[in-house]
Design an enzyme around this catalytic site. Structure first.
Site, PDB file in Angstrom:
ATOM      1  CG  ASP A  74       3.430 -33.354 -10.502  1.00 23.31           C
ATOM      2  OD1 ASP A  74       4.403 -33.394  -9.584  1.00 23.31           O
ATOM      3  OD2 ASP A  74       3.476 -33.784 -11.614  1.00 23.31           O
ATOM      4  CG  HIS A  75       5.577 -30.513  -3.807  1.00 26.09           C
ATOM      5  ND1 HIS A  75       5.840 -29.248  -4.243  1.00 26.09           N
ATOM      6  CD2 HIS A  75       5.824 -30.655  -2.713  1.00 26.09           C
ATOM      7  CE1 HIS A  75       6.434 -28.509  -3.258  1.00 26.09           C
ATOM      8  NE2 HIS A  75       6.405 -29.129  -2.167  1.00 26.09           N
ATOM      9  NE  ARG A  76       6.255 -35.108 -11.298  1.00 25.03           N
ATOM     10  CZ  ARG A  76       5.954 -36.264 -11.979  1.00 25.03           C
ATOM     11  NH1 ARG A  76       7.032 -37.077 -12.348  1.00 25.03           N
ATOM     12  NH2 ARG A  76       4.710 -35.881 -12.591  1.00 25.03           N
ATOM     13  CB  ILE A  84       2.480 -26.595  -8.220  1.00 20.26           C
ATOM     14  CG1 ILE A  84       1.848 -26.561  -9.908  1.00 20.26           C
ATOM     15  CG2 ILE A  84       1.880 -25.557  -7.485  1.00 20.26           C
ATOM     16  CD1 ILE A  84       0.589 -26.846  -9.917  1.00 20.26           C
TER      17      ILE A  84
END
Length: 485
Positions: free
Chosen positions: A454-456, A458
């Site tokens: 999850d780029h939010r 990591i």
């Protein structure tokens, strides 16, 4: 106290609100025992056999197979004292619309609804049943959609199926399925498969009966439990004769199969769609030489205390993930809107493919386990999932997941995050490949890892470092253990 007791569909746990009746294990007139399995119900995650709450004789079955009913809905009526004499026979006069007769006021007054409606007494669901079976259930949790009833051809609509009366109506004709020629000489349906429900397929497998040799007596020519039991007992079985193929190919609905989306597949679709369009996914890949790790597994298997333990590459991958989480705790977290919840425990999920679809049970607090304890936990988790006995509790609360796509011969993948998790690792097949080792090209054992996150939560640096640590451990597990612990 009334002799007739009505058994409602019980609360099957984890907030589930409905279930589909897969198969009735008893019929009207059968004498049953306490805790005898009477019906098989499918919920969002598995099929569960529900045991009888009372001993007695089956008087009425209120819903046919294929019906979806809500928790608390009456499903069967049981005469708890059949030796006390005959009951008042209900009228068998059909209504003009062809529906079943409305029960009399006297018969309705004789029915007593089970106490604690929608609940299960201790020792029933999840308790031991005759024959050593255990009634279990799997599911993700409460559902918000309204219960729906799927119409079924040849099934009685809404009224209860009552006990046989002297003037029984003429049964509907049996529909014979269209049979197409098969290369192995066995009959097959027009859709290319045998029409049989999962419980029937399991029964046939247990009894050693080949479904392809049977002609079904159920709706649309489906094979029933009675067909399988008859074949297993050595009774005469009619084998469908192939019908000559038509010369002109057809591309219409007769060569299409429509599969209802329900149960495990429906819940999986909802979860994956929600995750894919909520969490911004990023996937990174890393190919590593795992020759030393495979040799370490061989040495581990050779130790006396490990000879009875199932040791697989997945064990080392799980250990690598747990150690990498200790070095990068943010990977083991959840996005909670205005805050990020970083968890100090790891409930390690292992994606498992079952006959009913994909499930993700997890090993609770896996980071606290020794390598031997972790091996035993993984073995138990996989065996339980394959047998369809995974409980709802075992699939709730996961924090990070591994999906072992390598068992299917796949190099890697771009996995979708389970809802509420921030990372999932795909472990690909281990293959012998040419690899530069110590300046020379040699044949080494190599695998590819795929990490979706999850780029939010990591960013690229954190995801890369985490994946690199997992790869370093698998490249040289002894050195990583000495350096990190």
């Amino acid at each position: 106290m009334s002799r007739i007791k009505t058994f409602n569909l019980p609360d099957l746990g984890e907030g589930l609100t409905e279930g589909e009746i897969l198969a009735w294990l008893v019929k009207v007139g059968d004498t049953i025992e306490l805790n005898q399995p009477i019906v098989e119900v499918e919920t969002a995650k598995a099929a569960v056999e529900i045991p009888a709450k009372w001993a007695g004789q089956v008087q009425a079955i209120h819903h046919p197979e294929g019906t979806t009913v809500e928790v608390g809905t009456p499903i069967i009526a049981i005469d708890t004292d059949p030796g006390a004499g005959p009951l008042e026979a209900p009228s068998t006069t059909a209504t003009p619309s062809g529906d079943l007769p409305t029960p009399s006021a006297a018969s309705l007054a004789a029915v007593e609804v089970a106490p604690a409606e929608g609940m299960v007494e201790p020792g029933l669901i999840g308790g031991a049943a005759p024959g050593g079976r255990t009634a279990v259930l799997v599911g993700y949790g409460p559902r918000t959609t309204a219960a729906k009833r799927r119409p079924r051809k040849g099934a009685v609509p809404a009224q209860a199926v009552t006990a046989p009366a002297p003037a029984a109506p003429t049964p509907p004709p049996v529909v014979t399925p269209v049979v197409a020629p098969a290369q192995n000489g066995r009959a097959a349906t027009a859709t290319g498969g045998v029409l049989a429900k999962p419980p029937v397929r399991k029964l046939a497998k247990d009894l050693g009966v080949d479904l392809g040799t049977l002609t079904g007596s159920g709706p649309l020519g489906s094979i029933t439990r009675e067909d399988v039991q008859q074949a297993a007992s050595g009774a005469s079985v009619v084998v469908a004769e192939p019908i000559a193929a038509t010369t002109a190919p057809s591309f219409g609905a007769d060569r299409e199969q429509r599969i209802p989306v329900k149960g495990v597949r429906k819940l999986t679709a909802e979860n994956m769609s929600r995750s894919a369009f909520t969490a911004p996914h990023v996937t990174e890949f890393l190919t590593v030489d795992v020759t030393r790790a495979m040799k370490a597994l061989d040495r581990l298997r050779g130790r006396r205390e490990w000879r009875d333990v199932r040791v697989s590459p997945l064990l080392l991958v799980a250990k690598a993930v747990l150690l990498a989480v200790q070095r990068h705790p943010m990977v083991n977290s959840t996005w909670a809107g205005d805050e990020i919840v970083v968890k100090e425990y790891v409930n390690l999920g292992i994606a498992a493919a079952t006959e009913r679809g994909l499930i993700v049970p997890n090993v609770k607090d896996a980071g606290r386990l020794s390598l031997r304890e972790l091996a035993d936990a993984l073995t138990d988790l996989v065996q339980t999932a394959k047998s369809g006995r995974t409980s709802p509790a075992a699939m709730s609360g996961g924090t990070l997941t591994i999906t072992n796509v390598g068992v299917f011969g796949v190099d890697t993948g771009t996995p979708i995050l389970p809802p509420g998790e921030s990372a999932i690792l795909a472990f690909g097949a281990v293959r012998e490949m040419p690899w530069v080792h110590k300046g020379k090209v040699k044949v080494r054992q190599v695998t590819t890892l795929g990490l979706s996150f999850d780029h939010r939560i990591i960013d690229g640096e954190l995801g890369s470092k985490f994946l690199r640590d997992v790869g370093d451990f698998l490249t040289d597990p002894e050195a990583a253990l000495l350096a990190w612990t």
